[in-house]
Design a protein around this motif. Sequence first.
Motif, mmCIF file in Angstrom:
data_model
loop_
_atom_site.group_PDB
_atom_site.id
_atom_site.type_symbol
_atom_site.label_atom_id
_atom_site.label_comp_id
_atom_site.label_asym_id
_atom_site.label_seq_id
_atom_site.Cartn_x
_atom_site.Cartn_y
_atom_site.Cartn_z
ATOM 1 N N PRO A 184 0.816 -1.225 0.000
ATOM 2 C CA PRO A 184 0.000 0.000 0.000
ATOM 3 C C PRO A 184 0.848 1.273 0.000
ATOM 4 O O PRO A 184 0.481 2.269 -0.631
ATOM 5 N N SER A 211 1.290 6.985 -6.781
ATOM 6 C CA SER A 211 -0.114 6.958 -7.187
ATOM 7 C C SER A 211 -0.403 7.857 -8.388
ATOM 8 O O SER A 211 -0.364 9.088 -8.296
ATOM 9 N N ARG A 215 2.214 1.893 -3.513
ATOM 10 C CA ARG A 215 1.158 2.392 -4.404
ATOM 11 C C ARG A 215 0.807 3.845 -4.097
ATOM 12 O O ARG A 215 0.514 4.621 -5.013
ATOM 13 N N ARG A 216 0.828 4.235 -2.836
ATOM 14 C CA ARG A 216 0.538 5.635 -2.491
ATOM 15 C C ARG A 216 1.650 6.554 -2.977
ATOM 16 O O ARG A 216 1.392 7.644 -3.481
#
Length: 259
Positions: A64, A71, A67-68
Amino acid sequence: MRTILKWAAVLAIAAMPVAATAFSARALPVQVDPDIVAAGKQLKAKLDSAARDTAPTLRNADAPLVRRAFSEKALRALPATPAIGDACVSIGEAIVAYVDYATRTAEGETDPAKAHDAIILAIQDELTLGTVAANICTKLGFVAVVQVVEGMSASDRTRVTGPLTQMRQGASMTFRGTLDSSADPAMRPANRGMMLTALVEAAVSAAPSLLPADRAPLRERALELARGATPEARKQLDAIAQGFATTACDVLCKAAGGS
């Protein structure tokens, strides 16, 4: 060319914030999405201290965070102002940290160069996300700076010639690095497709801001790669070449002496 050089070329995105700083006084005050910036800094910190096989990846608990930090959705939601440079810096620094992790981890191996390239290829999914983000950030950065420069007087434009030159050079290196990285035979087709898709978009949007001398070698490289590419990749590379074939010259191009 070693893989490190291909990926490192993408890091020229860091030149965009140099231009952003020069224009910040004229930009509207905008709060850049703190999540993408904070995520990039956190990702860099983890990579800077990561031992072998402990780097944040899309296959472990740090997925996560990765991905952030990269993004695409968060980038596209940012207003078109030079303040986007903060996000671009965090993206560039995170990519650098991945390359540094590979270099550090490969030290002491019998063949450090070979070990380094193997590590880079093992984290190609993460670097692909970073490369996509770098290209989108380049595109958005040009959109933002064009809007600011269009509102400048002729004398003000002269004062930002240096940052604009760095911005163009950085973009050219980012685009060339993406092309070269996509040509690596060890690149997974899905990753190659993601990078080229982002570059198609960035090339069409940013090419009018580059000088003809900047565009020509990028167009030639895309055409060169297209000759040996798969049908799907060839279609993307042809679109990239067409983008860099434009004769349009916007305010940034004209400020550099183009016409």
